[in-house]
Design an enzyme around this catalytic site. Structure first.
Site, PDB file in Angstrom:
ATOM      1  N   GLY A 144       3.034   1.326  -3.035  1.00  0.00           N
ATOM      2  CA  GLY A 144       2.304   1.714  -4.447  1.00  0.00           C
ATOM      3  C   GLY A 144       1.721   3.065  -4.398  1.00  0.00           C
ATOM      4  NE  ARG A 195     -10.393   2.011   6.062  1.00  0.00           N
ATOM      5  CZ  ARG A 195     -10.665   2.953   5.233  1.00  0.00           C
ATOM      6  NH1 ARG A 195     -10.068   3.883   4.967  1.00  0.00           N
ATOM      7  NH2 ARG A 195     -11.741   2.403   4.519  1.00  0.00           N
ATOM      8  CG  ASN A 204     -12.148  -3.393  13.480  1.00  0.00           C
ATOM      9  OD1 ASN A 204     -12.948  -3.416  12.483  1.00  0.00           O
ATOM     10  ND2 ASN A 204     -10.923  -3.786  13.546  1.00  0.00           N
ATOM     11  CG  PHE A 205     -12.306   0.693  18.684  1.00  0.00           C
ATOM     12  CD1 PHE A 205     -11.522  -0.458  18.547  1.00  0.00           C
ATOM     13  CD2 PHE A 205     -11.335   1.805  19.230  1.00  0.00           C
ATOM     14  CE1 PHE A 205     -10.266  -0.745  18.496  1.00  0.00           C
ATOM     15  CE2 PHE A 205      -9.980   1.652  19.457  1.00  0.00           C
ATOM     16  CZ  PHE A 205      -9.489   0.350  19.290  1.00  0.00           C
ATOM     17  CE1 TYR A 246      -4.033   2.217   0.678  1.00  0.00           C
ATOM     18  CE2 TYR A 246      -2.670   3.369   2.321  1.00  0.00           C
ATOM     19  CZ  TYR A 246      -3.721   2.989   1.700  1.00  0.00           C
ATOM     20  OH  TYR A 246      -4.768   4.231   1.703  1.00  0.00           O
ATOM     21  CG  ASP A 247       2.957   2.199   3.631  1.00  0.00           C
ATOM     22  OD1 ASP A 247       1.650   1.962   3.739  1.00  0.00           O
ATOM     23  OD2 ASP A 247       3.506   2.203   4.929  1.00  0.00           O
ATOM     24  N   PRO A 297       2.612   2.327  12.292  1.00  0.00           N
ATOM     25  CG  PRO A 297       2.207   3.647  10.744  1.00  0.00           C
ATOM     26  CD  PRO A 297       1.474   2.558  11.098  1.00  0.00           C
ATOM     27  CD  GLN A 337       5.393  10.501  16.654  1.00  0.00           C
ATOM     28  OE1 GLN A 337       4.933  11.065  17.747  1.00  0.00           O
ATOM     29  NE2 GLN A 337       6.652  10.640  16.107  1.00  0.00           N
TER      30      GLN A 337
HETATM   31  P1  NAD Z   1     -12.589   2.052   0.392  1.00  0.00           P
HETATM   32  O1  NAD Z   1     -12.163   0.567   0.434  1.00  0.00           O
HETATM   33  O2  NAD Z   1     -14.142   2.161   1.067  1.00  0.00           O
HETATM   34  O3  NAD Z   1     -12.991   2.385  -1.246  1.00  0.00           O
HETATM   35  C1  NAD Z   1     -12.075   1.903  -2.216  1.00  0.00           C
HETATM   36  C2  NAD Z   1     -12.859   1.663  -3.533  1.00  0.00           C
HETATM   37  O4  NAD Z   1     -11.977   1.395  -4.624  1.00  0.00           O
HETATM   38  C3  NAD Z   1     -13.837   0.538  -3.134  1.00  0.00           C
HETATM   39  O5  NAD Z   1     -14.972   0.856  -3.950  1.00  0.00           O
HETATM   40  C4  NAD Z   1     -13.402  -0.733  -4.070  1.00  0.00           C
HETATM   41  O6  NAD Z   1     -14.123  -1.625  -4.433  1.00  0.00           O
HETATM   42  C5  NAD Z   1     -12.686   0.092  -5.104  1.00  0.00           C
HETATM   43  N1  NAD Z   1     -11.455  -0.418  -6.008  1.00  0.00           N
HETATM   44  C6  NAD Z   1     -10.299  -1.371  -5.232  1.00  0.00           C
HETATM   45  N2  NAD Z   1      -9.678  -1.722  -6.074  1.00  0.00           N
HETATM   46  C7  NAD Z   1     -10.188  -1.477  -7.471  1.00  0.00           C
HETATM   47  C8  NAD Z   1      -9.713  -1.708  -8.802  1.00  0.00           C
HETATM   48  N3  NAD Z   1      -8.663  -2.150  -8.816  1.00  0.00           N
HETATM   49  N4  NAD Z   1     -10.410  -1.240  -9.702  1.00  0.00           N
HETATM   50  C9  NAD Z   1     -11.624  -0.423  -9.524  1.00  0.00           C
HETATM   51  N5  NAD Z   1     -11.825  -0.115  -8.139  1.00  0.00           N
HETATM   52  C10 NAD Z   1     -11.369  -0.741  -7.270  1.00  0.00           C
HETATM   53  O7  NAD Z   1     -11.636   3.191   0.701  1.00  0.00           O
HETATM   54  P2  NAD Z   1     -11.774   4.456   1.258  1.00  0.00           P
HETATM   55  O8  NAD Z   1     -11.708   4.689   2.515  1.00  0.00           O
HETATM   56  O9  NAD Z   1     -13.143   5.074   0.558  1.00  0.00           O
HETATM   57  O10 NAD Z   1     -10.626   5.304   0.208  1.00  0.00           O
HETATM   58  C11 NAD Z   1     -10.624   6.025  -0.866  1.00  0.00           C
HETATM   59  C12 NAD Z   1      -9.218   6.256  -1.441  1.00  0.00           C
HETATM   60  O11 NAD Z   1      -8.771   7.298  -0.494  1.00  0.00           O
HETATM   61  C13 NAD Z   1      -8.446   5.014  -1.667  1.00  0.00           C
HETATM   62  O12 NAD Z   1      -7.404   5.355  -2.527  1.00  0.00           O
HETATM   63  C14 NAD Z   1      -7.512   5.268  -0.242  1.00  0.00           C
HETATM   64  O13 NAD Z   1      -6.011   4.641  -0.470  1.00  0.00           O
HETATM   65  C15 NAD Z   1      -7.479   6.620   0.019  1.00  0.00           C
HETATM   66  N6  NAD Z   1      -7.382   6.928   1.493  1.00  0.00           N
HETATM   67  C16 NAD Z   1      -8.313   6.829   2.276  1.00  0.00           C
HETATM   68  C17 NAD Z   1      -8.088   7.097   3.806  1.00  0.00           C
HETATM   69  C18 NAD Z   1      -9.073   6.759   4.566  1.00  0.00           C
HETATM   70  O14 NAD Z   1      -8.849   7.041   5.805  1.00  0.00           O
HETATM   71  N7  NAD Z   1     -10.275   6.681   4.299  1.00  0.00           N
HETATM   72  C19 NAD Z   1      -6.739   7.476   4.137  1.00  0.00           C
HETATM   73  C20 NAD Z   1      -5.873   7.722   2.920  1.00  0.00           C
HETATM   74  C21 NAD Z   1      -6.160   7.478   1.793  1.00  0.00           C
HETATM   75  N1  UDP Z   2      -6.161  -0.870  15.596  1.00  0.00           N
HETATM   76  C1  UDP Z   2      -6.570  -1.426  17.101  1.00  0.00           C
HETATM   77  N2  UDP Z   2      -7.601  -2.075  16.913  1.00  0.00           N
HETATM   78  C2  UDP Z   2      -8.148  -2.525  15.624  1.00  0.00           C
HETATM   79  C3  UDP Z   2      -7.780  -2.067  14.437  1.00  0.00           C
HETATM   80  C4  UDP Z   2      -7.016  -1.238  14.558  1.00  0.00           C
HETATM   81  O1  UDP Z   2      -5.975  -0.769  17.839  1.00  0.00           O
HETATM   82  O2  UDP Z   2      -9.287  -3.375  15.811  1.00  0.00           O
HETATM   83  C5  UDP Z   2      -5.173   0.404  15.696  1.00  0.00           C
HETATM   84  C6  UDP Z   2      -3.840  -0.127  14.629  1.00  0.00           C
HETATM   85  O3  UDP Z   2      -2.889  -0.989  15.021  1.00  0.00           O
HETATM   86  C7  UDP Z   2      -3.296   1.215  14.373  1.00  0.00           C
HETATM   87  C8  UDP Z   2      -4.401   1.996  14.440  1.00  0.00           C
HETATM   88  O4  UDP Z   2      -5.537   1.550  15.137  1.00  0.00           O
HETATM   89  O5  UDP Z   2      -2.378   1.374  15.028  1.00  0.00           O
HETATM   90  C9  UDP Z   2      -5.452   2.543  13.220  1.00  0.00           C
HETATM   91  O6  UDP Z   2      -5.559   1.468  12.243  1.00  0.00           O
HETATM   92  P1  UDP Z   2      -6.248   1.510  11.023  1.00  0.00           P
HETATM   93  O7  UDP Z   2      -6.325   0.062  10.458  1.00  0.00           O
HETATM   94  O8  UDP Z   2      -7.477   2.296  11.097  1.00  0.00           O
HETATM   95  O9  UDP Z   2      -5.564   2.496  10.140  1.00  0.00           O
HETATM   96  P2  UDP Z   2      -3.880   2.875   9.984  1.00  0.00           P
HETATM   97  O10 UDP Z   2      -3.124   1.803  10.747  1.00  0.00           O
HETATM   98  O11 UDP Z   2      -3.689   2.715   8.162  1.00  0.00           O
HETATM   99  O12 UDP Z   2      -3.642   4.012  10.273  1.00  0.00           O
END
Ligand code: NAD
Ligand code: UDP
Length: 311
Positions: free
Chosen positions: A148, A186, A190-191, A145-146, A274, A276
């Site tokens: 990519g 996430r 989850n919580f 992910y990171d 991570p 923080q």
């Molecule tokens: P999400 O998983 O709810 O949405 C992602 C969408 O992309 C889904 O509808 C999934 O079906 C679609 N998708 C995945 N792979 C695909 C592919 N190969 N072709 C076509 N569609 C595909 O996640 P989200 O939280 O809505 O995130 C949306 C975007 O924002 C992502 O790119 C994510 O990396 C970015 N983002 C989100 C957060 C966050 O906290 N929500 C933080 C940082 C970045």
């Molecule tokens: N986390 C947790 N319990 C859960 C899911 C996640 O304590 O049931 C923690 C996880 O280890 C991370 C933080 O919550 O430290 C945020 O996790 P999340 O998967 O939401 O996003 P990201 O790590 O990508 O910021």
């Protein structure tokens, strides 16, 4: 004037909120999704809108359409889902970026990339500014992910420099809200789901790691403002809420707001998690006049209402 806009990942959590906002502003919106983590339920209410179209397609395959703007959101965002098939995840970010940038180049569309705070990895600089290059493990479980997303940023910048493509790079920090999938994995969903079901709240590690949580409407406002910003402002720009919480604080707040009897239990911390994360949003304030409006307690309350309605 009405624009034609492509939203990849439009059936996902953020994508569906963006689609709604763009339709409300009178645009013609095409949602492209392969439904890996997205849900039809998220976009069901737009299906009879004549300004809305859905196309099942995978961004790793080339795609052709005529639009004015592209929001490239397609990519699973939850660690549980992006680690399920890591090769597919990195293909989605990298091949997806190449396909969407190639399209933007041909049709002269403006294109925004949903990048992430994960480009900073486990940061040694706190809070994180856009000038920080990050601290990322290239071969760990989060790397698909990171790295990519980092490679996608590189591609966006190179298509801009080499081919004059109009790009916008948005570094999104943890966002939560209604329409997250109950099994998203996430931490916020989850919580809340655990608390509402009376199950144990699973805190990973000692729960002292921090995140800065942003409510979805603030995120979408930032995304819209960035796309509309002047052509020579490319980003990357942090969009997130600088209020920082430990996972223990989050768990306690969720228990309080749901009035749940759930207990906190500790589970092992996943690798490379991570310690923080907190955005420096000086640039977003200056260039976009943007800052978050919804603080955690208010946003959690709205999100809890949503999960109560679907569980
Ligand atoms: P999400 O998983 O709810 O949405 C992602 C969408 O992309 C889904 O509808 C999934 O079906 C679609 N998708 C995945 N792979 C695909 C592919 N190969 N072709 C076509 N569609 C595909 O996640 P989200 O939280 O809505 O995130 C949306 C975007 O924002 C992502 O790119 C994510 O990396 C970015 N983002 C989100 C957060 C966050 O906290 N929500 C933080 C940082 C970045
Ligand atoms: N986390 C947790 N319990 C859960 C899911 C996640 O304590 O049931 C923690 C996880 O280890 C991370 C933080 O919550 O430290 C945020 O996790 P999340 O998967 O939401 O996003 P990201 O790590 O990508 O910021």
């Amino acid at each position: 004037m009405e624009k034609h806009i492509l939203v990849t990942g439009g059936a996902g959590f953020l994508g569906s909120h963006l689609v709604e906002r763009l339709l409300n502003e009178g645009n013609y919106v095409i949602c492209l999704d392969n439904y890996f983590t997205g849900q039809k339920r998220n976009i069901m209410k737009f299906l009879d809108n004549p300004y809305f179209e859905v196309i099942r397609h995978d961004v790793t395959m080339p795609f052709y359409i005529e639009v004015d703007e592209i929001f490239n959101l397609a990519c699973p965002a939850s660690p549980v889902h992006y680690q399920y098939n890591p090769i597919k995840t990195i293909k989605t970010s990298v091949a997806g970026a190449i396909n969407m940038l190639g399209l933007a180049k041909r049709i002269k569309a403006k294109i925004l990339q949903a990048s992430t705070s994960e480009v900073y990895g486990d940061p040694e600089v706190h809070p994180q500014t856009e000038s920080y290059w990050g601290h990322v493990n290239p071969i760990g479980i989060r790397s698909c992910y990171d790295e990519g997303k980092r490679c996608a940023e590189t591609l966006f910048m190179d298509y801009h420099i080499q081919n004059d493509v109009r790009i916008k790079l948005m570094r999104i920090f943890n966002t939560y809200g209604p329409r997250m999938h109950p099994n998203d994995g996430r931490v916020v969903s989850n919580f809340i789901v655990q608390a509402l079901n009376g199950k144990n709240i699973t805190v990973f590690g000692d729960g002292m790691q921090t995140r800065s949580f942003q409510y979805v409407s603030d995120n979408i406002e930032g995304m819209i403002r960035l796309m509309a910003s002047r052509d020579d402002f490319l980003g990357p720009v942090n969009i997130g809420n600088p209020n920082e919480f430990t996972m223990i604080e989050l768990a306690e707040m969720v228990i309080k707001l749901t009035k749940s009897k759930s207990k906190i239990v500790f589970e092992p911390l996943p690798a490379d998690d991570p310690m923080q994360r907190k955005p420096d949003i000086t640039l977003a304030k200056k260039e976009l006049g943007w800052e978050p409006k919804i603080q955690l307690e208010e946003g959690l309350t709205k999100t809890i209402e949503y999960f109560k309605s679907i569980l």
